[in-house]
Design a protein around this motif. Structure first.
Motif, short mmCIF file in Angstrom:
data_model
loop_
_atom_site.label_atom_id
_atom_site.label_comp_id
_atom_site.label_asym_id
_atom_site.label_seq_id
_atom_site.Cartn_x
_atom_site.Cartn_y
_atom_site.Cartn_z
N SER A 145 0.85 -1.22 -0.07
CA SER A 145 -0.14 0.16 0.03
C SER A 145 0.81 1.39 0.03
O SER A 145 1.92 1.32 0.46
N GLU A 146 0.36 2.19 -0.63
CA GLU A 146 1.01 3.48 -0.60
C GLU A 146 0.09 4.66 0.00
O GLU A 146 -1.04 4.73 -0.43
N TYR A 147 0.61 5.55 0.78
CA TYR A 147 -0.09 6.74 1.57
C TYR A 147 0.26 7.85 0.78
O TYR A 147 1.48 8.22 0.75
N LEU A 148 -0.61 8.80 0.37
CA LEU A 148 -0.18 10.04 -0.02
C LEU A 148 -0.68 11.07 0.92
O LEU A 148 -1.96 11.41 0.91
N ASP A 149 0.02 12.01 1.50
CA ASP A 149 -0.34 12.93 2.32
C ASP A 149 -0.48 14.09 1.36
O ASP A 149 0.47 14.85 0.87
N LEU A 150 -1.55 14.63 1.42
CA LEU A 150 -2.14 15.86 0.18
C LEU A 150 -1.56 17.11 0.94
O LEU A 150 -1.29 18.04 0.17
N ASP A 151 -1.48 17.02 2.18
CA ASP A 151 -0.91 18.43 2.74
C ASP A 151 0.77 18.54 2.10
O ASP A 151 0.90 19.75 1.96
N LYS A 152 1.46 17.43 2.20
CA LYS A 152 2.75 17.51 1.63
C LYS A 152 2.70 17.72 0.04
O LYS A 152 3.47 18.36 -0.65
N ALA A 153 1.59 16.98 -0.69
CA ALA A 153 1.71 17.23 -2.12
C ALA A 153 1.23 18.31 -2.83
O ALA A 153 1.87 18.58 -3.70
N VAL A 154 0.25 18.95 -2.16
CA VAL A 154 -0.37 20.00 -2.80
C VAL A 154 -0.58 21.23 -1.86
O VAL A 154 -1.09 22.26 -2.28
N GLY A 155 -0.37 21.01 -0.50
CA GLY A 155 -0.71 22.07 0.42
C GLY A 155 -2.01 22.55 0.70
O GLY A 155 -2.89 21.42 0.55
N GLN A 156 -2.25 23.36 1.28
CA GLN A 156 -3.77 23.70 1.67
C GLN A 156 -4.13 25.18 0.92
O GLN A 156 -3.37 25.97 0.37
N GLY A 157 -5.39 25.34 0.88
CA GLY A 157 -6.03 26.42 -0.03
C GLY A 157 -7.69 26.18 -0.40
O GLY A 157 -7.86 25.29 -0.70
N GLY A 158 -7.91 27.30 -0.67
CA GLY A 158 -9.41 27.53 -0.89
C GLY A 158 -9.79 26.78 -2.27
O GLY A 158 -10.89 26.28 -2.72
N LEU A 159 -8.85 26.77 -3.18
CA LEU A 159 -8.93 26.12 -4.56
C LEU A 159 -8.33 24.98 -4.75
O LEU A 159 -8.09 24.38 -5.93
N ILE A 160 -7.88 24.32 -3.67
CA ILE A 160 -7.29 22.95 -3.80
C ILE A 160 -8.27 21.98 -3.23
O ILE A 160 -8.22 21.27 -2.18
N TRP A 161 -9.03 21.52 -4.07
CA TRP A 161 -9.79 20.35 -3.96
C TRP A 161 -10.57 19.82 -5.46
O TRP A 161 -10.27 20.51 -6.37
N GLY A 162 -11.13 18.92 -5.34
CA GLY A 162 -11.57 18.13 -6.80
C GLY A 162 -11.42 16.84 -6.91
O GLY A 162 -11.75 16.15 -5.97
N LEU A 163 -11.06 16.41 -8.05
CA LEU A 163 -10.87 14.94 -8.56
C LEU A 163 -9.72 14.43 -7.99
O LEU A 163 -8.53 14.93 -8.47
#
Length: 234
Positions: free
Chosen positions: A185-203
């Motif tokens: 299994s592989e875990y992707l921490d999206l805080d590290k991958a793309v950060g935080q922000g109002g336009l950081i959501w989607g598919l």
């Protein structure tokens, strides 16, 4: 005649080995950082069903295996921490093979309290060779929420997938090709991958070819919610 007996014997042996493998399910578990999972196996049919439950760590090593049987409409449950040691690598994929169709109820716990409930009724799909398939899910890094993406290989063979994140404008924010060993299994921490922000959501878009993977999403905010994604699209 002797050769026929050998062939018949091999066929019976294969039935014994694969008799509980008519239906195949997989889902995520986590026994690290105070988390736990209760697995409820429910026979949906009017006939008895044998099953085998297996728990693998993040690297794909088998931690625990439990054969069992269910009479018609009977249910069994297992709290994994009673059988599997907790630890930093005690997370990943659980597989269930069964004679009959099952419904699997999952109660995810943190610090002894149930925080999320999920139901698995769809089997791990068999993909047509040479045809790409995708798993899709929602992620969000907006409004103080965070998402973890877990990609799991339920098979005895290695698999390759491609994971892509899009923002609400359809722009690609992140992409990674992942090679998974058997049951890894592989875990992707999206805080590290793309950060935080109002336009950081989607598919979250996971492309598969040859063998299907299982994807789980952990949503962190004031609490924790966990969803397993098994239904693919072309």
């Amino acid at each position: 005649m002797k050769r026929l007996l050998v062939v018949v014997g091999l066929a019976l042996a294969l039935v014994g080995v694969f008799g509980a493998a008519q239906h195949f399910y997989a889902f995520y578990y986590d026994l690290s950082d105070g988390q736990d999972l209760t697995v409820n196996l429910i026979n949906t049919m009017g006939s008895d069903s044998d099953y085998v439950l297996r728990v693998y760590d993040a690297w794909g090593s088998l931690l625990w295996e439990k054969p069992g049987d269910l009479t018609s409409y009977e249910a069994d449950f297992y709290t994994l921490s009673d059988y599997v040691p907790s630890g930093d690598w005690s997370w990943g994929v659980v597989t269930v093979e069964s004679d009959e169709l099952l419904v699997i109820g999952l109660e995810y716990m943190a610090d002894g309290a149930v925080v999320s409930v999920d139901t698995i009724a769809q089997e791990v799909p068999t993909l047509e060779e040479g045809t790409p398939y995708w798993l899709g899910a929602y992620y969000t890094q907006a409004g103080g929420l965070s998402t973890g993406v877990i990609v799991m290989n339920p098979w005895d063979q290695p698999v390759s997938v491609s994971v892509t994140l899009y923002n609400p404008k359809g722009e690609e924010l992140y992409s990674q090709d992942i090679e998974l060993a058997p049951h890894e299994s592989e875990y992707l921490d999206l805080d590290k991958a793309v950060g935080q922000g109002g336009l950081i959501w989607g598919l979250v878009d996971v492309q598969m070819l040859g063998k299907a993977v299982i994807v789980a999403l952990e949503y962190y905010g004031e609490g924790l919610e966990i969803d397993n994604i098994t239904e693919y699209y072309f």
